[in-house]
Structure formats: C-alpha cells, structure tokens
Scaffold this motif. Structure first.
Motif, mmCIF file in Angstrom:
data_model
loop_
_atom_site.group_PDB
_atom_site.id
_atom_site.type_symbol
_atom_site.label_atom_id
_atom_site.label_comp_id
_atom_site.label_asym_id
_atom_site.label_seq_id
_atom_site.Cartn_x
_atom_site.Cartn_y
_atom_site.Cartn_z
ATOM 1 N N LYS A 39 37.543 62.735 45.135
ATOM 2 C CA LYS A 39 38.889 62.228 44.801
ATOM 3 C C LYS A 39 38.858 61.017 43.875
ATOM 4 O O LYS A 39 39.776 60.201 43.870
ATOM 5 N N SER A 40 37.816 60.888 43.051
ATOM 6 C CA SER A 40 37.675 59.725 42.169
ATOM 7 C C SER A 40 38.572 59.807 40.938
ATOM 8 O O SER A 40 38.810 58.800 40.276
ATOM 9 N N ARG A 61 40.949 56.879 40.026
ATOM 10 C CA ARG A 61 41.238 56.187 41.293
ATOM 11 C C ARG A 61 40.923 54.705 41.233
ATOM 12 O O ARG A 61 41.690 53.872 41.728
#
Length: 122
Positions: A39-40, A61
């Motif tokens: 989820k970067s 992110r």
C-alpha cells in the motif's frame, strides 16, 4: 514501427480530492487502479469513455507535502463540444486560472495546481 499514446502521469497529493475534481471538472472516471500489497502507492487511471488515452494519477503514501511544480509550463489539453457551457461550469467551480480570449482558450487548475487547457472542438 507504430507508437500510440497510452497515458500521461501526474503525481497528486490527495487522491480522493483529485478524483473528485477530475470527475466534476472533466467527467473523467477511474477505469482501473493498481495498488501494491504494501500500500505504498496507488496508480489510478482515468478515462473519458471515448479515447484510449488515459490520465494516470500517482499517489505516494509517504509523500508529506504538496508537489513543487516549478517553472515548468507543462499542461494537459482537452477539447470540448460546448465551450460556453464548459467555461460557465469551470467559472462556477472557481478553477479558471488563465484566459486567452484572443486565442479562444482558457486554463483550469486541479487541486495540485496542474494546468489543464480547455479549447473548443474544431
């Protein structure tokens, strides 16, 4: 050899705000999304429902500040079939940042201050 445009990319600070802007201002809708397991980042691809060309919005992110766009005069251009209606819509949204009445065009700015040229369909 044949080359075809596929997409242009811009980085955005607030993906939700950008998605809302592009849908309201230009009727672009997310057609696909890529998000790695960690989820970067998120890649959101927007389309107009007609062209194969897409706008890729990249959200990182760990990016903690608005992007510095510098002095680059980079912009994206869109033609519109009802120029007057588009102009009034964007005026109401408060996103028109520059007008060139002599050339018959104007520019709007997205939440990250990327400029988008609006020109009448020829």
């Amino acid at each position: 050899m044949e080359f075809r445009f596929v997409h242009n990319n811009i980085n955005v600070f607030d993906l939700k705000k950008s998605l809302e802007f592009y849908e309201k201002a230009l009727n672009l809708k997310e057609v696909r999304r890529y998000e790695p397991e960690d989820k970067s980042f998120i890649l959101s691809y927007l389309g107009d429902g007609e062209s194969r060309h897409q706008l890729e919005l990249t959200w990182l992110r760990d990016w903690d500040r608005p992007y510095n766009l510098g002095d680059n005069e980079f912009h994206i251009a869109f033609s519109v079939d009802d120029f007057e209606a588009a102009y009034n819509h964007h005026k109401e949204m408060g996103c028109i940042v520059f007008e060139n009445k002599k050339m018959g065009i104007y520019f709007i700015a997205d939440p990250d201050n990327y400029w988008i040229e609006i020109l009448p369909k020829k």
